[in-house]
Design a protein around this motif. Structure first.
Motif, PDB file in Angstrom:
ATOM      1  N   ILE A 167      59.582  40.195  19.927  1.00  0.00           N
ATOM      2  CA  ILE A 167      59.084  40.508  18.469  1.00  0.00           C
ATOM      3  C   ILE A 167      59.641  41.864  18.152  1.00  0.00           C
ATOM      4  O   ILE A 167      60.190  41.944  16.822  1.00  0.00           O
ATOM      5  CB  ILE A 167      57.634  40.618  18.549  1.00  0.00           C
ATOM      6  CG1 ILE A 167      56.833  39.214  18.853  1.00  0.00           C
ATOM      7  CG2 ILE A 167      57.297  41.062  17.113  1.00  0.00           C
ATOM      8  CD1 ILE A 167      55.285  39.489  18.987  1.00  0.00           C
ATOM      9  N   ASP A 168      60.207  42.641  19.173  1.00  0.00           N
ATOM     10  CA  ASP A 168      60.702  44.021  18.624  1.00  0.00           C
ATOM     11  C   ASP A 168      62.182  43.724  18.483  1.00  0.00           C
ATOM     12  O   ASP A 168      62.850  44.200  17.372  1.00  0.00           O
ATOM     13  CB  ASP A 168      60.802  44.948  20.193  1.00  0.00           C
ATOM     14  CG  ASP A 168      59.402  45.334  20.461  1.00  0.00           C
ATOM     15  OD1 ASP A 168      58.552  45.751  19.259  1.00  0.00           O
ATOM     16  OD2 ASP A 168      58.910  45.476  21.574  1.00  0.00           O
ATOM     17  N   THR A 169      62.505  42.770  19.099  1.00  0.00           N
ATOM     18  CA  THR A 169      64.160  42.498  18.659  1.00  0.00           C
ATOM     19  C   THR A 169      64.188  41.553  17.235  1.00  0.00           C
ATOM     20  O   THR A 169      65.216  42.045  16.597  1.00  0.00           O
ATOM     21  CB  THR A 169      64.815  41.340  19.740  1.00  0.00           C
ATOM     22  OG1 THR A 169      64.527  41.978  20.975  1.00  0.00           O
ATOM     23  CG2 THR A 169      66.166  40.834  19.300  1.00  0.00           C
ATOM     24  N   VAL A 170      63.319  40.956  16.752  1.00  0.00           N
ATOM     25  CA  VAL A 170      63.373  40.250  15.635  1.00  0.00           C
ATOM     26  C   VAL A 170      63.092  41.279  14.410  1.00  0.00           C
ATOM     27  O   VAL A 170      63.700  41.388  13.440  1.00  0.00           O
ATOM     28  CB  VAL A 170      62.349  39.135  15.488  1.00  0.00           C
ATOM     29  CG1 VAL A 170      62.269  38.483  14.154  1.00  0.00           C
ATOM     30  CG2 VAL A 170      62.528  38.139  16.509  1.00  0.00           C
ATOM     31  N   ILE A 171      62.129  42.357  14.837  1.00  0.00           N
ATOM     32  CA  ILE A 171      61.903  43.402  13.719  1.00  0.00           C
ATOM     33  C   ILE A 171      63.144  44.196  13.626  1.00  0.00           C
ATOM     34  O   ILE A 171      63.578  44.503  12.458  1.00  0.00           O
ATOM     35  CB  ILE A 171      61.002  44.292  14.125  1.00  0.00           C
ATOM     36  CG1 ILE A 171      59.403  43.418  14.003  1.00  0.00           C
ATOM     37  CG2 ILE A 171      60.618  45.464  13.497  1.00  0.00           C
ATOM     38  CD1 ILE A 171      58.184  43.768  14.758  1.00  0.00           C
ATOM     39  N   LYS A 172      64.050  44.456  14.710  1.00  0.00           N
ATOM     40  CA  LYS A 172      65.217  45.093  14.481  1.00  0.00           C
ATOM     41  C   LYS A 172      66.181  44.469  13.760  1.00  0.00           C
ATOM     42  O   LYS A 172      66.956  45.097  12.949  1.00  0.00           O
ATOM     43  CB  LYS A 172      65.825  45.279  16.128  1.00  0.00           C
ATOM     44  CG  LYS A 172      65.267  46.764  16.890  1.00  0.00           C
ATOM     45  CD  LYS A 172      65.948  46.589  18.074  1.00  0.00           C
ATOM     46  CE  LYS A 172      65.385  47.874  18.965  1.00  0.00           C
ATOM     47  NZ  LYS A 172      66.084  47.831  20.153  1.00  0.00           N
ATOM     48  N   TRP A 173      66.320  43.253  14.005  1.00  0.00           N
ATOM     49  CA  TRP A 173      67.021  42.298  13.313  1.00  0.00           C
ATOM     50  C   TRP A 173      66.945  42.242  11.631  1.00  0.00           C
ATOM     51  O   TRP A 173      67.768  42.406  10.954  1.00  0.00           O
ATOM     52  CB  TRP A 173      67.305  40.846  13.767  1.00  0.00           C
ATOM     53  CG  TRP A 173      67.831  40.640  15.228  1.00  0.00           C
ATOM     54  CD1 TRP A 173      68.206  41.648  16.062  1.00  0.00           C
ATOM     55  CD2 TRP A 173      67.962  39.549  15.860  1.00  0.00           C
ATOM     56  NE1 TRP A 173      68.757  40.984  17.169  1.00  0.00           N
ATOM     57  CE2 TRP A 173      68.467  39.737  17.092  1.00  0.00           C
ATOM     58  CE3 TRP A 173      67.649  38.030  15.598  1.00  0.00           C
ATOM     59  CZ2 TRP A 173      69.093  38.623  18.061  1.00  0.00           C
ATOM     60  CZ3 TRP A 173      67.961  37.142  16.534  1.00  0.00           C
ATOM     61  CH2 TRP A 173      68.561  37.368  17.551  1.00  0.00           C
ATOM     62  N   ALA A 174      65.568  42.363  11.434  1.00  0.00           N
ATOM     63  CA  ALA A 174      65.572  42.290  10.112  1.00  0.00           C
ATOM     64  C   ALA A 174      65.635  43.627   9.168  1.00  0.00           C
ATOM     65  O   ALA A 174      65.925  43.508   8.012  1.00  0.00           O
ATOM     66  CB  ALA A 174      63.825  41.996  10.005  1.00  0.00           C
ATOM     67  N   LYS A 175      65.719  44.519  10.048  1.00  0.00           N
ATOM     68  CA  LYS A 175      65.781  45.885   9.224  1.00  0.00           C
ATOM     69  C   LYS A 175      66.989  46.020   8.507  1.00  0.00           C
ATOM     70  O   LYS A 175      66.957  46.460   7.195  1.00  0.00           O
ATOM     71  CB  LYS A 175      65.592  47.183  10.298  1.00  0.00           C
ATOM     72  CG  LYS A 175      65.559  48.425   9.354  1.00  0.00           C
ATOM     73  CD  LYS A 175      64.910  49.469  10.682  1.00  0.00           C
ATOM     74  CE  LYS A 175      64.903  50.844   9.974  1.00  0.00           C
ATOM     75  NZ  LYS A 175      64.369  51.814  10.834  1.00  0.00           N
ATOM     76  N   PRO A 176      68.310  45.784   9.103  1.00  0.00           N
ATOM     77  CA  PRO A 176      69.466  46.117   8.177  1.00  0.00           C
ATOM     78  C   PRO A 176      69.633  45.185   6.775  1.00  0.00           C
ATOM     79  O   PRO A 176      70.399  45.542   6.062  1.00  0.00           O
ATOM     80  CB  PRO A 176      70.580  45.574   9.120  1.00  0.00           C
ATOM     81  CG  PRO A 176      69.887  45.698  10.534  1.00  0.00           C
ATOM     82  CD  PRO A 176      68.562  45.183  10.131  1.00  0.00           C
ATOM     83  N   ILE A 177      68.953  44.010   6.977  1.00  0.00           N
ATOM     84  CA  ILE A 177      68.912  42.951   5.625  1.00  0.00           C
ATOM     85  C   ILE A 177      67.685  43.240   4.888  1.00  0.00           C
ATOM     86  O   ILE A 177      67.366  42.572   3.995  1.00  0.00           O
ATOM     87  CB  ILE A 177      69.210  41.935   6.026  1.00  0.00           C
ATOM     88  CG1 ILE A 177      68.167  41.234   6.676  1.00  0.00           C
ATOM     89  CG2 ILE A 177      70.381  41.579   6.786  1.00  0.00           C
ATOM     90  CD1 ILE A 177      68.111  39.510   6.974  1.00  0.00           C
ATOM     91  N   ASN A 178      66.624  44.114   5.145  1.00  0.00           N
ATOM     92  CA  ASN A 178      65.596  44.349   4.518  1.00  0.00           C
ATOM     93  C   ASN A 178      64.548  42.980   4.348  1.00  0.00           C
ATOM     94  O   ASN A 178      64.059  42.634   3.368  1.00  0.00           O
ATOM     95  CB  ASN A 178      65.581  44.919   3.093  1.00  0.00           C
ATOM     96  CG  ASN A 178      66.370  46.427   2.847  1.00  0.00           C
ATOM     97  OD1 ASN A 178      65.922  47.168   3.957  1.00  0.00           O
ATOM     98  ND2 ASN A 178      67.540  46.583   2.311  1.00  0.00           N
ATOM     99  N   ALA A 179      64.345  42.349   5.791  1.00  0.00           N
ATOM    100  CA  ALA A 179      63.773  41.207   5.492  1.00  0.00           C
ATOM    101  C   ALA A 179      62.296  41.443   6.119  1.00  0.00           C
ATOM    102  O   ALA A 179      62.161  42.243   6.807  1.00  0.00           O
ATOM    103  CB  ALA A 179      64.662  40.317   6.520  1.00  0.00           C
ATOM    104  N   LEU A 180      61.706  40.460   5.481  1.00  0.00           N
ATOM    105  CA  LEU A 180      60.053  40.572   6.119  1.00  0.00           C
ATOM    106  C   LEU A 180      60.183  39.865   7.497  1.00  0.00           C
ATOM    107  O   LEU A 180      61.076  39.099   7.803  1.00  0.00           O
ATOM    108  CB  LEU A 180      59.113  39.579   5.230  1.00  0.00           C
ATOM    109  CG  LEU A 180      59.120  40.113   3.801  1.00  0.00           C
ATOM    110  CD1 LEU A 180      58.283  39.366   3.037  1.00  0.00           C
ATOM    111  CD2 LEU A 180      58.598  41.615   3.688  1.00  0.00           C
TER     112      LEU A 180
END
Length: 346
Positions: A167-180
């Motif tokens: 889940i930490d990884t997915v949150i990291k991936w989301a950050k650069p594209i401002n994704a929920l």
């Protein structure tokens, strides 16, 4: 219709038999924890600013009326309390990629390498934005955090809580594209109330929301995947109460709750589902099939049993099998009554 519906319900459920490395580390790394704390700190300023604002009720009503797409039955838009300031809906349309990092068969999130997946997601966001410029379109990563299982496991719950570091990884991936980010649970023989608690440390982040899947809620002791499960209004309200309490305690903007559905029995007592300012509920039309069948399902179980907002799920593979007329396009789905505000790709 009965025969075709039966075919429609033959869903791919490889997640039931996931083989996970037994040594999965369930503790978050110090680095991931620090990064999430930074995220909370960064967003807390934005949240406090949002909290100082008030909802423009006239604008909100106008947007909800537009989503109803000139429905004349009186069902849509649904009457509900106005949300707290900072609400995502109906100001944004969410385009989500669904899946799990342990399996390439559970969805596009996990099937493709990170950069290829994110680029494809941004491409879908652009298509929806072009189809409806009146509503801002934003990306999301919808991660299956707890999977139903075909075997009971150590606690006899027929579900597996996957490593939180993913889940930490997915949150990291989301950050650069401002994704929920959405964390999704399949409870098996457990309950919504028990399965949301381990996710609290993620759900206190302003950009993380919740999904719950009645398909794998086996109330009579069946093995997940052998029949379609069910949630009643009390199950869904347990999720709403949990999220509403988090919002109040942590001074957060409203949370979004996604509830998957593709049969009558998957959700019982829809009229008793709570509507509160802290939580925005989306009934997501799940399941695959041809366009006629999917539209029929949307009309039967989403349109006729209004809760608050609606969603629609698209399958890159199973919606375009032989003899199928392909996936719905954004332009086609925008003709639905009501218009879906959450679109999920698997």
């Amino acid at each position: 219709m009965k025969k075709s519906l039966k075919a429609f319900l033959v869903l791919i459920t490889p997640m039931l038999f996931l083989l996970i490395v037994t040594g999965c580390n369930k503790a978050k790394s110090a680095e991931a924890l620090a990064e999430n704390l930074i995220t909370v700190k960064e967003t807390s300023v934005l949240v406090s600013k949002e909290k100082s604002l008030t909802i423009d009720t006239a604008d909100y009503d106008k947007r909800m009326l537009a989503l109803s797409n000139k429905d004349t039955t009186g069902r849509w838009p649904v009457k509900a309390p106005y949300p707290l300031p900072g609400a995502v809906l109906p100001y944004n349309r969410i385009i989500a990629f669904y899946g799990n990092l342990y399996s390439k068969r559970m969805g596009i999130l996990g099937e493709l390498p990170k950069q290829e997946m994110l680029k494809k997601l941004q491409g879908e966001v652009a298509k929806w934005q072009a189809a409806d410029p009146t509503v801002k379109t934003i990306p999301a990563l919808h991660y299956i955090a707890t999977t139903a299982q075909g075997k009971p496991g150590k606690d006899n719950k027929y579900r597996m809580r996957l490593a939180t570091r993913q889940i930490d990884t997915v949150i990291k991936w989301a950050k650069p594209i401002n994704a929920l980010v959405f964390v999704d649970i399949q409870v098996g023989h457990s309950t919504v109330k028990d399965e949301v608690v381990p996710l609290e440390k993620f759900l206190i982040l302003p950009n993380v929301h919740l999904g719950i899947d009645p398909e794998f809620s086996m109330k009579n002791g069946e093995v997940p995947g052998t029949k379609i499960g069910t949630f009643n209004a009390e199950d869904i309200n347990d999720a709403i109460d949990f999220l509403a309490n988090l919002v109040r305690k942590n001074n957060l903007p409203p949370k979004i709750l996604i509830v998957h559905r593709f049969t009558q029995g998957m959700v019982r007592g829809y009229e008793k589902i709570k509507k509160v300012p802290e939580v925005q509920v989306v009934m997501d039309m799940d399941g695959f099939g041809d366009k006629v069948l999917k539209k029929s399902t949307y009309l039967r179980y989403i349109f006729r049993e209004p809760v608050q907002f609606t969603g629609f799920k698209l399958f890159y593979k199973n919606d375009i099998k032989k003899d199928s007329n392909g996936m719905y396009t954004p332009e086609e789905l925008l003709k639905f009554k009501p218009q879906p505000i959450y679109i999920q790709y698997q």
